[in-house]
Enzyme design. Structure first.
Site, PDB file in Angstrom:
ATOM      1  N   LYS A 112      79.772  72.001 -35.469  1.00  0.00           N
ATOM      2  CA  LYS A 112      78.310  71.672 -34.921  1.00  0.00           C
ATOM      3  C   LYS A 112      78.317  70.295 -35.029  1.00  0.00           C
ATOM      4  O   LYS A 112      77.482  69.926 -36.007  1.00  0.00           O
ATOM      5  CB  LYS A 112      77.364  72.563 -35.525  1.00  0.00           C
ATOM      6  CG  LYS A 112      77.510  73.974 -35.087  1.00  0.00           C
ATOM      7  CD  LYS A 112      76.232  74.889 -35.167  1.00  0.00           C
ATOM      8  CE  LYS A 112      76.431  76.230 -34.887  1.00  0.00           C
ATOM      9  NZ  LYS A 112      75.388  77.141 -35.722  1.00  0.00           N
ATOM     10  N   LYS A 127      70.268  70.119 -33.255  1.00  0.00           N
ATOM     11  CA  LYS A 127      69.500  70.813 -34.324  1.00  0.00           C
ATOM     12  C   LYS A 127      69.830  70.388 -35.812  1.00  0.00           C
ATOM     13  O   LYS A 127      68.743  70.616 -36.693  1.00  0.00           O
ATOM     14  CB  LYS A 127      69.804  72.377 -34.177  1.00  0.00           C
ATOM     15  CG  LYS A 127      70.977  73.203 -34.431  1.00  0.00           C
ATOM     16  CD  LYS A 127      71.247  73.207 -35.903  1.00  0.00           C
ATOM     17  CE  LYS A 127      72.484  73.618 -36.220  1.00  0.00           C
ATOM     18  NZ  LYS A 127      72.782  73.852 -37.515  1.00  0.00           N
TER      19      LYS A 127
END
Ligand SMILES: NC(=O)c1ccc[n+]([C@@H]2O[C@H](COP(=O)([O-])OP(=O)(O)OC[C@H]3O[C@@H](n4cnc5c(N)ncnc54)[C@H](O)[C@@H]3O)[C@@H](O)[C@H]2O)c1
Ligand SMILES: O=P(O)(O)OC[C@H](O)CO
Length: 329
Positions: A107, A192
């Protein structure tokens, strides 16, 4: 038995191997640390991460040479922080990836290129985009180790590719669902982490739950603006692959990015926070990449910009969060 190469020796690689081992697979695990390779062969657990996870010697073989791990594998899972993912593949070519499907569990973005890992895989190793997917969704390795019920999303541009891999990740304690939105999911997962840094910073400065709830709500809007600018298409950002991941990282005690941000808010320098954390906070690299990318898109991103100024321009966290406070609604 499906043969799967897993590249990376950290907590997420270890958790993914635990999940996959629940099914009929053969895992070829590459770790950078030769001592860890030997240790796992002998003792059947990773000495550095998630030590309580027992690894089946029948299903899991460890390698210190990456070409040995790739040999005969149908899938290649990348589970190294994006900043370091290029290193082990130096000298490898498209032929090493011929006929293989690649799954990024990362990520983050490659800092030198400000690009997504899946774009790098497609370009560098000529893997067709339809054979690439990502593992996403709100899931901490520490909870996988405890077999706590978790949900993953396997995103790809190709439904069959996502569905096939999702089946391999479904097990007693994990439900994995396919989704056709590779870029939306990947960018949301990168962003995020930036938000988790901002949450940690504000918590470290003494802001409370009321403030964080507003910060996270505004962050969701910031993610929506950016993702829709970069890859416009219809998507439901309230799904767990997007909103769920944002929530778990913003609120969990296990979050690496929030922990890192909290240290910054409490007055640590970037260097001392990195030294103290034994794990990597992807958001530190991502904030620079997204900030640079956004020079082209010009999206309104007050949370990313404040976090960038704190981490890269050494602006005082109290000042930047104070300014950000005025922009939140
Ligand atoms: N841990 C989780 O719960 C979790 C969940 C979902 C996604 N991810 C993602 O998985 C990826 C891997 O994260 P992680 O949590 O396993 O990392 P980690 O912090 O647990 O482990 C660090 C990993 O980075 C490697 N590493 C560190 N410095 C390196 C260097 N200089 N060169 C090469 N390799 C180096 C280590 O060998 C180890 O494999 C990240 O992109 C992360 O966002 C993690
Ligand atoms: O919450 P973090 O920063 O540890 O990131 C881990 C995963 O991305 C959570 O889904």
């Amino acid at each position: 038995m499906t043969s799967i190469a897993v590249i990376g020796g950290g907590s997420w690689a270890t958790a993914i191997i635990k999940i996959l081992s629940e099914n009929n697979v053969s895992i070829r695990w590459w770790l950078r640390d030769r001592a860890a390779v030997d240790h796992i062969r002998k003792h059947h657990y990773n000495p550095d991460y998630l030590r309580d996870v027992r690894l089946s010697p029948r299903k899991v073989k460890t390698f210190s040479k990456i070409t040995d791990a790739l040999n005969g594998a149908e899938y290649v899972i990348l589970a190294i922080p994006a900043a370091f993912v290029q290193e082990p593949f130096q000298g490898l070519t498209a032929k090493h990836f011929a006929g293989k499907r690649v799954v990024s569990a990362i990520k983050g973005m490659i800092p030198e290129k400000n690009c997504l890992v899946t774009d790098w895989v497609e370009e560098r190793f000529e893997v067709p985009l339809s054979q690439i997917s990502v593992i996403a969704g709100p899931c901490h390795a520490e909870e996988v180790a405890l077999e706590k019920q978790s949900y993953l999303t396997i995103a790809s541009t190709d439904e069959a590719c996502a569905s096939h891999f999702a089946q391999l990740m479904n097990c007693r304690f994990v439900t994995a669902n396919p989704l056709v939105d590779l870029y939306g999911v990947e960018y949301a997962a990168v962003m995020k982490n930036i938000v988790a840094l901002a949450c940690g910073i504000s918590h470290g400065l003494g802001y409370g739950d009321n403030f964080q709830a507003v910060l996270v709500s505004n962050a969701m809007q910031e993610i929506r603006r950016f993702v829709n600018a970069v890859d416009p298409r219809e998507r439901d950002l309230s799904a767990s692959a997007y909103l769920g991941d944002l929530l778990v990282t913003a609120y969990s005690q296990f979050s690496r990015n929030r922990t890192f941000g909290n240290m910054i808010g409490r007055g640590y320098s970037v260097q001392s926070a990195q030294m103290e954390m034994k794990m990597i906070a992807e958001g530190y690299y991502a904030v620079n990449s997204i900030f640079e990318m956004n020079k082209k898109y010009g999206v309104e991103m007050p949370i990313t910009q404040a976090t960038y100024r704190i981490l890269y321009e050494r602006q005082p966290p109290a000042t930047e969060i104070g300014l950000l406070k005025m922009k939140l609604r």
